[in-house]
Write an enzyme that holds these catalytic residues in place. Structure first.
Site, PDB file in Angstrom:
ATOM      1  N   GLU A  14      46.984  55.680  76.779  1.00 55.94           N
ATOM      2  CA  GLU A  14      47.445  54.747  75.735  1.00 55.94           C
ATOM      3  C   GLU A  14      46.458  54.616  74.580  1.00 55.94           C
ATOM      4  OE1 GLU A  14      48.316  51.231  77.983  1.00 55.94           O
ATOM      5  OE2 GLU A  14      50.320  51.925  78.526  1.00 55.94           O
TER       6      GLU A  14
ATOM      7  N   LYS B 116      41.897  57.051  77.741  1.00 61.46           N
ATOM      8  CA  LYS B 116      41.920  55.848  78.578  1.00 61.46           C
ATOM      9  C   LYS B 116      42.102  56.203  80.054  1.00 61.46           C
ATOM     10  CE  LYS B 116      44.532  51.551  79.219  1.00 61.46           C
ATOM     11  NZ  LYS B 116      45.787  50.853  78.946  1.00 61.46           N
ATOM     12  N   GLN B 117      43.032  57.110  80.310  1.00 61.81           N
ATOM     13  CA  GLN B 117      43.371  57.402  81.708  1.00 61.81           C
ATOM     14  C   GLN B 117      43.905  58.823  81.817  1.00 61.81           C
ATOM     15  OE1 GLN B 117      46.592  54.413  80.916  1.00 61.81           O
ATOM     16  NE2 GLN B 117      47.358  55.211  82.857  1.00 61.81           N
TER      17      GLN B 117
ATOM     18  N   TRP C 286      55.819  51.897  85.876  1.00 60.89           N
ATOM     19  CA  TRP C 286      55.867  53.246  86.466  1.00 60.89           C
ATOM     20  C   TRP C 286      54.835  53.382  87.577  1.00 60.89           C
ATOM     21  CZ3 TRP C 286      52.259  57.629  85.449  1.00 60.89           C
ATOM     22  CH2 TRP C 286      51.087  57.225  84.806  1.00 60.89           C
ATOM     23  N   ASP C 287      53.899  52.456  87.625  1.00 57.16           N
ATOM     24  CA  ASP C 287      52.869  52.441  88.664  1.00 57.16           C
ATOM     25  C   ASP C 287      53.500  52.539  90.060  1.00 57.16           C
ATOM     26  OD1 ASP C 287      52.038  51.225  86.247  1.00 57.16           O
ATOM     27  OD2 ASP C 287      50.448  50.106  87.234  1.00 57.16           O
TER      28      ASP C 287
HETATM   29  C1  BGC Z   1      48.118  51.462  81.828  1.00 58.50           C
HETATM   30  C2  BGC Z   1      49.542  51.808  82.200  1.00 58.50           C
HETATM   31  C3  BGC Z   1      49.949  50.969  83.372  1.00 58.50           C
HETATM   32  C4  BGC Z   1      49.752  49.482  83.096  1.00 58.50           C
HETATM   33  C5  BGC Z   1      50.000  48.636  84.304  1.00 58.50           C
HETATM   34  C6  BGC Z   1      48.037  49.964  81.535  1.00 58.50           C
HETATM   35  O1  BGC Z   1      46.724  49.621  81.233  1.00 58.50           O
HETATM   36  O2  BGC Z   1      47.714  52.176  80.683  1.00 58.50           O
HETATM   37  O3  BGC Z   1      49.617  53.173  82.540  1.00 58.50           O
HETATM   38  O4  BGC Z   1      51.297  51.193  83.660  1.00 58.50           O
HETATM   39  O5  BGC Z   1      48.412  49.266  82.704  1.00 58.50           O
HETATM   40  O6  BGC Z   1      49.158  49.000  85.354  1.00 58.50           O
END
Ligand code: BGC
Length: 765
Positions: free
Chosen positions: A488, A591-592, A357-358
């Site tokens: 996550e 985490k984000q 999804w990035d």
């Molecule tokens: C992130 C995801 C991301 C993936 C690839 C993961 O660590 O939590 O949001 O899509 O990395 O960048």
């Protein structure tokens, strides 16, 4: 934070060799051209720690899934972009001793990534046990002008002796993926051939049958004089080499110029890849290194002319933003519709080179504003082309009537991911794809794309959301259970605010698009769908802290011990490398960006107080252990006038790999988040927003920058922005007039004209 390498506006510089940094350096000094890429491994043999990596875009293999406990619905395989033929190899021997920086005494070492010209340069001196000293200089490029070509100029000067030195340029196709699940070798040989000063190795991926032909040619020079040499040839399966010994005079520079061409069946027919690579490498050899170099440098100049951001007064920030832009364009140029953007690009194996999804959430906005709109369109059509597979994927999970769930990770549209809490639950990815369609439309008004390609994707995603909510008698609302949001560090939660909000918006957008359909050949939503979606969107549960305007990340979030990141001892960061998983899940740490990700996407839905209150609630709890996180927080911090915080987070996002904040640059770089770094300046500092009905500017400048400037496209119109502490200027470089809202005031700038005003000391909105 300590800088791993030296600061320079246009270069990354390593002075002195430290083998413990080699794997990080191999990632950071990587080069590529959108078609293929290469870690900064050494040409000569190196027996120290290293991750040898050459990757060819789009060439993948479905590696059999490996999990501890199989769950129904897991994919059979993980499609990985493969580590391919090692084309950089040039071995050097002196009296039977192989040059190896892990073995000889290193007298000096210099490595440089020249981002302006797209070159990897090394210069070093070594002393062999015999006391003989060599100086080596190498320059490597992956041609930006022709994405099937690369070249190396490798010079050797004996410093304190005259004598024989052996040169062995080679190609080695026997390359393993370090992340192979079952130590399986993914390639089989098609053929190889070696001849005087040339050769090729052609390999084919097992199962997927991608054929890749790598061809080489080389010439050998004493200063500027082309030498007539007669090498020995040697070959074996997957391998070809030339080797020759030459008497080198003390103090004289001898140069081997190695030309490479890589062609694959991603772009050419099975029968043409070998002749194509041979012909291309022959032409490159005939035209010479300097021609290749000039074309390459001018291709980079064209990119920099459009995409550069100039920051005066802060080399740390300047180097970082150029590094991010450089790596993005090395990974994806938009030339090839079959390619997408893997989170690690061509710099490592983690994430398999696949699409996440990035791309939609981060990279699309970057390409929308720095490249021709057809690049963004192409990225969106990539998903349209995979719609059938997304529908199949949703069917496997029990959804019906054309509902689509796009995969978390994919190469060809099939899901590759295999952790239930992400594969089945991190479904917000669907929303990012829908939002990207909307984002593209508000930038371009490309209605023909919307009707033909965007609409079916959007409807199928909306159908998925409609089926994913269920009515809660208790809450008297529609709820979404068992999801993982962008954060996550929480799994299987109920009512993740971000996901619910995005899904609601997506259903509403699908209804709006449905109303726009005028051509009867396009499928419309059924009346039953329209009625039930309207009912659904009117009663979707969106958790909130009572009596406040803070949205709750998910049900039960307040049950957690409400600590802040400052409560985590420094030596326990990053927590994902120090804490057990259950401890992370139970903790409040994020985490984000999650709620803030939603507020960022839908900023125009919220007033400033709401943005500020949510920022103040979530930022102290966020550990930013995903590279995708600090940029979003930085943009919001700038929006609410926290410039120091915005700057701190900007440095975190932009130097994440350069200074290896999360201790993982050895595995490869965080390419997709680099687009977020760029957004942190364009959307954060310059405060540019492109909404459907208006374009908004609110430029601010961090205190330690003297000025910054860049060019972008807003709604396809080129503009140049310069901001200093005294004033800012917006130049309309397009043919049409430009209507903007600058600090809330409606301004019109005629074609070719500039608008200048004082940069406010105190930020307003
Ligand atoms: C992130 C995801 C991301 C993936 C690839 C993961 O660590 O939590 O949001 O899509 O990395 O960048």
């Amino acid at each position: 934070m300590h800088n791993l390498f030296e600061i320079d506006d246009w270069k990354i510089i390593e002075n002195g060799f430290d083998s413990s940094k080699q794997k990080q350096a191999e990632s950071i000094f990587s080069i590529g051209n959108g078609g293929f890429g290469q870690r900064a491994n050494f040409e000569e043999n190196y027996s120290g720690p290293s991750l040898q990596g050459s990757y060819v875009g789009g060439v993948y293999y479905p590696d059999k899934t490996r999990v501890g406990w199989w769950k129904n619905g897991y994919p059979e395989s993980f499609a990985k972009v493969l580590n391919a033929c090692n084309w950089i190899g040039i071995n050097i021997e002196v009296n039977g001793k192989v040059l190896d920086l892990n073995k000889q005494t290193i007298l000096s070492f210099y490595r440089e990534l020249d981002m302006k010209q797209g070159l990897l340069i090394r210069k070093f001196r070594v002393r062999f046990e015999s006391g003989k000293e060599l100086e080596i200089e190498s320059t490597r490029l992956c041609s930006m002008a022709d994405d099937e070509l690369a070249a190396i100029r490798y010079s050797v000067t004996p410093i304190n002796f005259s004598g024989n030195v052996k040169f062995t340029p080679y190609l080695d196709g026997k390359v393993m993926n370090h992340d192979s699940n079952y130590d399986e070798f993914f390639w089989e040989e098609d053929s190889h051939k070696v001849d005087l000063k040339k050769g090729y190795v052609c390999t084919r991926t097992k199962k997927t049958n991608f054929t890749v032909s790598t061809a080489m040619r080389f010439s050998f020079w004493r200063k500027d004089e082309l030498l007539d040499i007669h090498p020995n040839t040697f070959s074996k399966d997957f391998y070809v080499e030339n080797n020759f010994e030459h008497f080198l005079e003390k103090g004289t520079k001898y140069t081997l110029k190695k030309y490479i061409s890589i062609s694959s069946t991603l772009n050419h027919s099975e029968f043409s890849v070998i002749p194509r690579s041979i012909n291309k490498v022959r032409d490159a050899y005939v035209n010479g290194f300097d021609k290749l170099l000039d074309d390459h440098i001018s291709a980079w100049k064209n990119i920099w002319d459009k995409a550069d951001i100039i920051i005066e007064g802060d080399s740390t920030a300047q180097q970082a933003i150029r590094f991010n832009i450089f790596q993005l364009y090395q990974t994806y140029t938009g030339k090839n519709e079959k390619l997408n953007i893997g989170p690690k690009g061509f710099t490592g194996e983690k994430y398999g080179g696949a699409t996440y999804w990035d791309t939609e959430a981060y990279c699309l906005p970057f390409y929308l504003k720095t490249a021709d709109p057809k690049v963004a369109r192409q990225l969106l059509i990539y998903r349209f082309n995979q719609l059938d597979k997304a529908i199949e994927n949703a069917q496997k999970l029990g959804f019906k009537n054309g509902a689509a769930l796009y995969p978390m990770v994919t190469m060809n549209g099939e899901e590759c991911h295999n952790e239930w809490e992400i594969t089945f639950e991190e479904i917000h990815r669907n929303g990012a794809i829908a939002f990207a369609i909307y984002n593209y439309i508000r930038h371009t008004n490309d209605e023909s794309y919307l009707m033909q390609y965007g609409r079916p994707v959007l409807f199928a995603i909306a159908r998925f959301w409609a089926q994913r909510f269920n009515w809660s008698e208790d809450k008297k609302a529609y709820v979404m259970l068992g999801v993982t949001g962008p954060n996550e560090y929480e799994n299987n939660v109920n009512n993740n605010w971000y996901t619910n909000y995005l899904a609601k918006w997506c259903l509403e957008y699908a209804l709006t698009v449905n109303e726009k359909i005028t051509d009867s050949s396009f499928e419309r939503l059924s009346l039953a769908e329209i009625t039930s979606w309207k009912k659904l969107t009117a009663s979707i549960y969106l958790p909130k802290i009572e009596g406040s305007n803070i949205y709750l990340q998910q049900d039960g979030f307040l049950d957690k011990e409400q600590l802040t990141v400052n409560d985590i001892p420094e030596n326990q960061r990053p927590i994902n490398q120090h804490w057990s998983w259950d401890r992370i899940l139970r903790s409040v740490f994020i985490k984000q960006a999650d709620v803030l990700q939603g507020i960022y996407l839908f900023e125009d839905h919220f007033d400033l107080n709401t943005i500020e209150d949510n920022f103040d609630f979530y930022e102290p709890k966020t550990v930013h252990e995903s590279s995708l996180s600090p940029c979003v927080h930085s943009i919001l911090a700038a929006k609410i006038g926290r410039l120091d915080k915005a700057y701190e987070l900007y440095l975190l996002t932009s130097r994440l790999d350069l200074d290896d904040y999360n201790c993982e640059a050895d595995e490869g770089l965080h390419i997709t988040s680099m687009a977020g770094t760029w957004m942190a300046i364009v959307e954060g500092m310059a405060g540019i927003r492109v909404f459907s009905d208006r374009v908004v500017f609110r430029p601010v400048i961090p205190k330690n920058w003297k000025s910054y400037q860049f060019q972008i496209l807003v709604k396809n119109k080129p503009i140049k922005i310069s901001v200093s502490h005294h004033e800012f200027e917006i130049e309309n470089k397009g043919a049409e007039d430009l209507e903007l809202f600058i600090f809330g005031e409606s301004i019109s700038i005629q074609s070719g004209n500039c608008y200048t005003a004082h940069t406010p000391k105190i930020k307003t909105v």
